[in-house]
Design a protein around this motif. Structure first.
Motif, PDB file in Angstrom:
ATOM      1  N   VAL A   1       0.815  -1.223   0.000  1.00 36.11           N
ATOM      2  CA  VAL A   1       0.000   0.000   0.000  1.00 36.11           C
ATOM      3  C   VAL A   1       0.845   1.268   0.000  1.00 36.11           C
ATOM      4  N   HIS A   2       2.143   1.145   0.168  1.00 33.05           N
ATOM      5  CA  HIS A   2       3.010   2.325   0.197  1.00 33.05           C
ATOM      6  C   HIS A   2       3.984   2.344  -0.978  1.00 33.05           C
ATOM      7  N   ALA A   3       3.695   1.564  -2.005  1.00 33.48           N
ATOM      8  CA  ALA A   3       4.582   1.520  -3.167  1.00 33.48           C
ATOM      9  C   ALA A   3       4.475   2.832  -3.941  1.00 33.48           C
ATOM     10  N   THR A   4       5.581   3.229  -4.550  1.00 30.84           N
ATOM     11  CA  THR A   4       5.568   4.429  -5.380  1.00 30.84           C
ATOM     12  C   THR A   4       5.893   4.018  -6.802  1.00 30.84           C
ATOM     13  N   PRO A   5       5.334   4.561  -7.790  1.00 27.97           N
ATOM     14  CA  PRO A   5       4.322   5.607  -7.808  1.00 27.97           C
ATOM     15  C   PRO A   5       2.901   5.067  -7.648  1.00 27.97           C
ATOM     16  N   CYS A   6       2.712   3.739  -7.756  1.00 28.72           N
ATOM     17  CA  CYS A   6       1.364   3.164  -7.699  1.00 28.72           C
ATOM     18  C   CYS A   6       1.299   2.063  -6.655  1.00 28.72           C
TER      19      CYS A   6
ATOM     20  N   CYS B   1      -2.978   3.311  -9.689  1.00 29.35           N
ATOM     21  CA  CYS B   1      -2.315   4.605  -9.862  1.00 29.35           C
ATOM     22  C   CYS B   1      -3.328   5.731  -9.645  1.00 29.35           C
ATOM     23  N   ASP B   2      -2.931   6.965  -9.938  1.00 36.23           N
ATOM     24  CA  ASP B   2      -3.786   8.130  -9.678  1.00 36.23           C
ATOM     25  C   ASP B   2      -5.107   8.079 -10.433  1.00 36.23           C
ATOM     26  N   THR B   3      -5.060   7.816 -11.720  1.00 32.00           N
ATOM     27  CA  THR B   3      -6.289   7.834 -12.510  1.00 32.00           C
ATOM     28  C   THR B   3      -6.608   6.495 -13.173  1.00 32.00           C
ATOM     29  N   ILE B   4      -5.679   5.544 -13.126  1.00 28.18           N
ATOM     30  CA  ILE B   4      -5.847   4.263 -13.818  1.00 28.18           C
ATOM     31  C   ILE B   4      -5.565   3.122 -12.849  1.00 28.18           C
ATOM     32  N   ALA B   5      -6.408   2.101 -12.914  1.00 28.08           N
ATOM     33  CA  ALA B   5      -6.181   0.862 -12.179  1.00 28.08           C
ATOM     34  C   ALA B   5      -5.919  -0.234 -13.201  1.00 28.08           C
TER      35      ALA B   5
END
Length: 123
Positions: free
Chosen positions: A85-90, A111-115
């Motif tokens: 749950v803390h991976a970057t960027p997604c 990710c921010d706008t895409i799963a």
């Protein structure tokens, strides 16, 4: 003021409060997604969904359609022990649910706008 009068005032206030809530929330799809599982599923469900080549191949081989994937994302269970749950960027989540009377596990990159559904497998 007697106890009976206090209960009367309380009852009148409760009645009007419920009427106001019904009026404001009656036609809306209000939900109480307070648990971590429900919040993650609602967040993923609201985003644009992409499928990797592996997941599309698995769906074709086992005749699983996107409606069943949506059902898993609507009522599935997030495995937080395996998820990052803390991976970057997604963030990466493992979600399991039932499709075609078997347990299916989805590996989702959120990710921010895409799963992106990276892989699907039977559990």
């Amino acid at each position: 003021m007697t106890t009976l009068q206090r209960f009367g005032y309380f009852g009148v206030g409760l009645f009007f409060g419920i009427i106001i809530l019904i009026f404001f929330l009656g036609g809306k799809r209000a939900s109480c997604d307070y648990g971590p599982n429900a919040r993650v599923l609602a967040e993923i469900e609201s985003k644009t969904r992409l499928y990797s080549e592996n997941s599309e191949k698995f769906m074709q081989e086992h005749k699983i359609d996107t409606a069943e994937i949506s059902g898993i994302l609507n009522a599935g269970k997030v495995n937080f022990d395996r998820s990052d749950v803390h991976a970057t960027p997604c963030n990466q989540y493992y979600i399991s649910g039932s499709a075609k009377d078997t347990i299916v596990e989805l590996d989702i990159q959120n990710c921010d706008t895409i799963a992106t559904i990276r892989s699907i497998r039977f559990k």
